[in-house]
Design an enzyme around this catalytic site. Structure first.
Site, mmCIF file in Angstrom:
data_model
loop_
_atom_site.group_PDB
_atom_site.id
_atom_site.type_symbol
_atom_site.label_atom_id
_atom_site.label_comp_id
_atom_site.label_asym_id
_atom_site.label_seq_id
_atom_site.Cartn_x
_atom_site.Cartn_y
_atom_site.Cartn_z
ATOM 1 N N SER A 177 0.834 -1.212 0.000
ATOM 2 C CA SER A 177 0.000 0.000 0.000
ATOM 3 C C SER A 177 0.867 1.260 0.000
ATOM 4 O O SER A 177 0.520 2.267 -0.626
ATOM 5 C CB SER A 177 -0.971 0.012 1.184
ATOM 6 N N ASP A 235 7.288 2.450 5.950
ATOM 7 C CA ASP A 235 7.064 1.811 4.639
ATOM 8 C C ASP A 235 7.148 2.823 3.499
ATOM 9 O O ASP A 235 7.797 2.573 2.481
ATOM 10 C CB ASP A 235 5.687 1.127 4.598
#
Ligand code: MEV
Length: 427
Positions: A177, A235
């Protein structure tokens, strides 16, 4: 060094500065609009420090050479389209309708997370069908949010089609994502000329400057917030900058010259709940503080030792360095088992690779999910193939890939592999 992750509201993007070209001044982005943009961004794995990082220790995260690719096709059909072949999503919105939306609620987008009321407004704009899955909703909301927030600086919203296709399995803890948000942020900022297109004539790949990457990362973090609620920011930072990052208590810094390690990335496909596993470690720490706190301290020391070895390897890598990395992997895997985040599938993974003389550990939350195996450079091809076969025979998915991959990049069409081009064009 740079800082990527922020506490909510802290240091999030200013309204981006307007591009210097005439495009923004006139509201007609001119030549840019006819150009197809091809952007990619990597996923990530945690090398060391998962779980310990929740308790203030260091984690080392590295970019994975499995990437998400985005194709942006500007056009003049008066629509904005989103195609996500991995999720089976194909949606389009009328520009006229989007143009009429009162997007003033996005005024401060980029500074703070949207309130639930603002998210409701965005949901109305999205017009979700009844049978929409949560996955689809979140992917579409992040898309519309980034599109409207970044492009509202233009007098007319750009009419375009976006296709995003990924080599990363979704929901496996590999940062898919974040890579999605990074690709979207980079593409929208470029098409709106908030940042330049870094691809030079005749070159295969272009990368943005540190300042431009900072802006991409800030917007990508906002996209991640839309999808994950309260992400740490690691991330999207790894996906933006690539390479290897050290992460501790919200502070992120790049490791200089990380070695280009080859690994096997293995997905046991055993589903797990990160939340439940994190809670399990916390309760074990409360129940046995004298036993568990030293494990976390030891994991911290493993991350620091790994970082130190990487530093030495940058100067001159030797076979002994790889042996140390293997020992660190083994010790960490045992600690993670002692923390209670192991799983029979992960034990099997470690045993199967050990039978071939290779060392593995879980990566991410554990309890199933993914593991990594270090591939020493001295390994012969047949050994690697036999290990991969043995893992596949266990029912696991297995990728041979490198870590320390480059961060978000712009590509010339001819430089992309045929399967990627096909996935992006075949719609
Ligand atoms: C999950 O990928 C990593 C954990 O350390 C959780 C977290 O850092 O939020 C287990």
């Amino acid at each position: 060094p740079h800082s990527g992750a922020r506490a909510p509201g802290d240091g999030a993007p200013e309204r981006p500065r307007l591009g210097s070209g005439g495009a923004v001044a006139t509201g007609f982005p001119g030549a840019m609009l006819s150009e197809v943009l091809l952007v990619s961004a990597p996923g990530k794995v945690i090398l060391h420090g998962e779980h310990a990082v929740v308790h203030g220790k260091v984690a080392l995260a590295v970019a994975l050479n499995l990437r998400t690719f985005l194709r942006l096709q500007p056009h003049s059909y008066g629509k904005v389209g989103l195609n996500l072949p991995n999720l089976g999503i194909k949606r389009a919105w009328d520009m006229a309708r989007l143009q009429l939306l009162d997007t003033s609620f996005l005024e401060r987008a980029g500074n703070t997370a949207l309130t639930p009321e603002q998210v409701e407004k965005l949901k109305e704009a999205a017009g979700f069908p009844e049978d929409c899955t949560d996955h689809e909703r979140l992917a579409v909301l992040a898309f519309l949010y980034l599109y409207l927030s970044i492009c509202r600086s233009q007098r007319a919203l750009p009419s375009l089609d976006i296709t995003v296709w990924s080599e990363l399995p979704p929901g496996a803890g590999l940062g898919s994502s974040a890579a999605y948000s990074v690709c979207l942020a980079a593409a929208f900022l470029t098409v709106c000329e908030e940042i330049p297109n870094p691809l030079k004539d005749g070159e295969a790949t272009g990368r943005w400057t540190a300042e431009n990457l900072e802006l991409i990362n800030k917007w990508a973090f906002q996209g991640e917030r839309m999808i994950h609620g309260n992400p740490s920011g690691v991330d999207n930072a790894v996906s933006t900058w690539g390479g290897a990052l050290r992460y501790q208590q919200g502070k992120i810094s790049s490791l200089k010259r990380p070695p280009a390690l080859q690994i096997l990335l293995i997905n046991t496909k055993v589903p797990r709940s990160t939340k439940a596993l994190v809670a399990g470690v916390r309760s074990r720490l409360l129940k046995f503080p004298e036993i568990v706190a030293p494990l976390l301290t030891s994991i911290d020391a493993i991350s620091l030792e790994c970082e130190r070895v990487f530093g030495e390897m940058a100067a001159a890598p030797t076979p002994e360095h790889y042996l140390v990395l293997e020992e660190l992997i083994d010790m960490n895997q045992h600690h993670l088992n002692a923390l209670g985040v192991g799983h029979a599938s992960l034990d099997q993974l470690c045993q199967v690779t050990m039978a071939h003389g290779l060392h593995s550990k879980l990566t991410g939350a554990g309890g199933g999910g993914c593991g990594i195996t270090l591939l020493r450079p001295d390994l012969e091809r047949p050994e690697v193939e036999a290990t991969k076969q043995a893992l596949t025979n266990c029912g696991f998915d297995c990728w041979e890939t490198s870590i320390g991959a480059p961060g978000v990049s712009m590509h010339a069409a001819a430089s992309l592999d045929a399967p990627v081009r096909q996935a992006l064009d075949g719609l």
